[in-house]
Design an enzyme around this catalytic site. Structure first.
Site, PDB file in Angstrom:
ATOM      1  N   CYS A  60     -43.206  34.528 -51.503  1.00  0.00           N
ATOM      2  CA  CYS A  60     -44.320  35.480 -51.632  1.00  0.00           C
ATOM      3  C   CYS A  60     -44.121  36.701 -50.743  1.00  0.00           C
ATOM      4  O   CYS A  60     -44.610  37.788 -51.054  1.00  0.00           O
ATOM      5  CB  CYS A  60     -45.636  34.826 -51.234  1.00  0.00           C
TER       6      CYS A  60
ATOM      7  N   HIS B 217     -49.597  31.148 -58.935  1.00  0.00           N
ATOM      8  CA  HIS B 217     -48.530  32.098 -59.284  1.00  0.00           C
ATOM      9  C   HIS B 217     -47.289  31.284 -59.679  1.00  0.00           C
ATOM     10  O   HIS B 217     -47.040  30.220 -59.093  1.00  0.00           O
ATOM     11  CB  HIS B 217     -48.123  32.952 -58.069  1.00  0.00           C
TER      12      HIS B 217
END
Ligand code: ARG
Length: 278
Positions: free
Chosen positions: A268, A174
């Site tokens: 996150c 990511h």
């Protein structure tokens, strides 16, 4: 070398959405950090997560919570739940079957919270995990999860230019594992996570960026949250922390190693809600 920050500048309070890791587990492996055989200490994950949430509050930020859902062990990673800019919500559409039900769950939260512009996405995208919003552009990644077509979809919805970057190292699957915003116009990143072309784009956009080392990145040190003055960062990223301090930033190390077993860190766990819901 990155410019020093203006430590006299006022910090704008942020609004974050978080999800308690009540049902956290590593039951499947969708990134190289996850080993279902290794086992997790869920109570410890909850304590570490509470530490992060309380730290944000102590820094003057607002934290809202979405209710965790049993059977969705990765729902704690709220950054993947959506992208919110100017009060507009671009929903997530997860790449893996395991996380797919999280998309509608987050969309539901936004509708109930009173957001009126809530878009169900056509293209696969994992929310703020792959989109990082700066003042003039939104940086967006593809390569492992989010499809490039989602970058255009987000650009049309948000009315902000979106710059596509290519991730190439599966450990940094990511964008928010490889890059974070130090301010509205400055970033820190690990160049090894990006294709050569994307490194050129980043160098052109941010010639003074802070370039992190592989050691910093390997402890998810780039999965950090910065409000322009304070940086919340993995406790193990000591070298990067030192360089951030040298820029005049206030460093707040957090222990989140239990959640790192699923491949996630502070960022996150944190979805920034930009702009009012009304
Ligand atoms: N296990 C999760 C996954 O692979 C971790 C997500 C981390 N989130 C993030 N924004 N990087 O999807």
């Amino acid at each position: 070398m990155a410019r020093p920050v203006d430590s006299a500048a006022a910090v704008t309070p942020r609004h974050y959405l978080m999800c308690r890791p009540t049902y956290f587990a590593v039951e499947y492996a969708i990134n190289p950090w996850m080993d279902p055989a290794a086992g997790v200490d869920r109570a410890r994950a909850v304590r570490q997560w509470e530490g992060l949430r309380d730290l944000y509050r102590s820094l003057g930020h607002r934290v809202s919570e979405i209710a965790p859902i049993e059977g969705l062990p990765d729902m704690v990673f709220a950054a993947n739940g959506a992208l919110v800019v100017d009060g507009r919500v671009y929903g997530a559409r997860f790449a893996s079957a395991e996380r797919t039900p999280e998309g509608p769950a987050y969309l539901d939260w936004f509708r109930k919270a009173g957001y009126t512009e809530v878009r169900e996405p056509k293209h696969v995208n994992e929310g703020e995990g792959d989109f990082i919003t700066l003042d003039d552009v939104v940086l967006a990644a593809t390569g492992f999860r989010t499809e490039a077509a989602a970058h255009q979809e987000a650009e049309r919805l948000l009315g902000r230019p979106v710059v596509t970057l290519q991730l190439v190292d599966p450990r940094f699957y990511h964008l928010d594992t490889a890059l974070f915003a130090l301010s509205g116009d400055q970033v820190a990143y690990y160049p090894g996570a990006f294709s050569e072309g994307s490194c050129r784009v980043l160098r052109a956009l941010y010639p003074d960026a802070l370039l992190a080392t592989e050691e910093d990145a390997a402890v998810l040190g780039l999965n950090a949250v910065c409000d322009g003055r304070n940086v919340v960062i993995a406790a193990e990223a000591t070298a990067l922390a030192g360089r951030l301090r040298a820029l005049g930033l206030e460093v707040h190390p957090v222990e989140l190693d239990e959640l790192r077993k699923a491949g996630g860190g502070a960022k996150c766990c944190t979805l920034e809600l930009r702009g009012a819901s009304e």
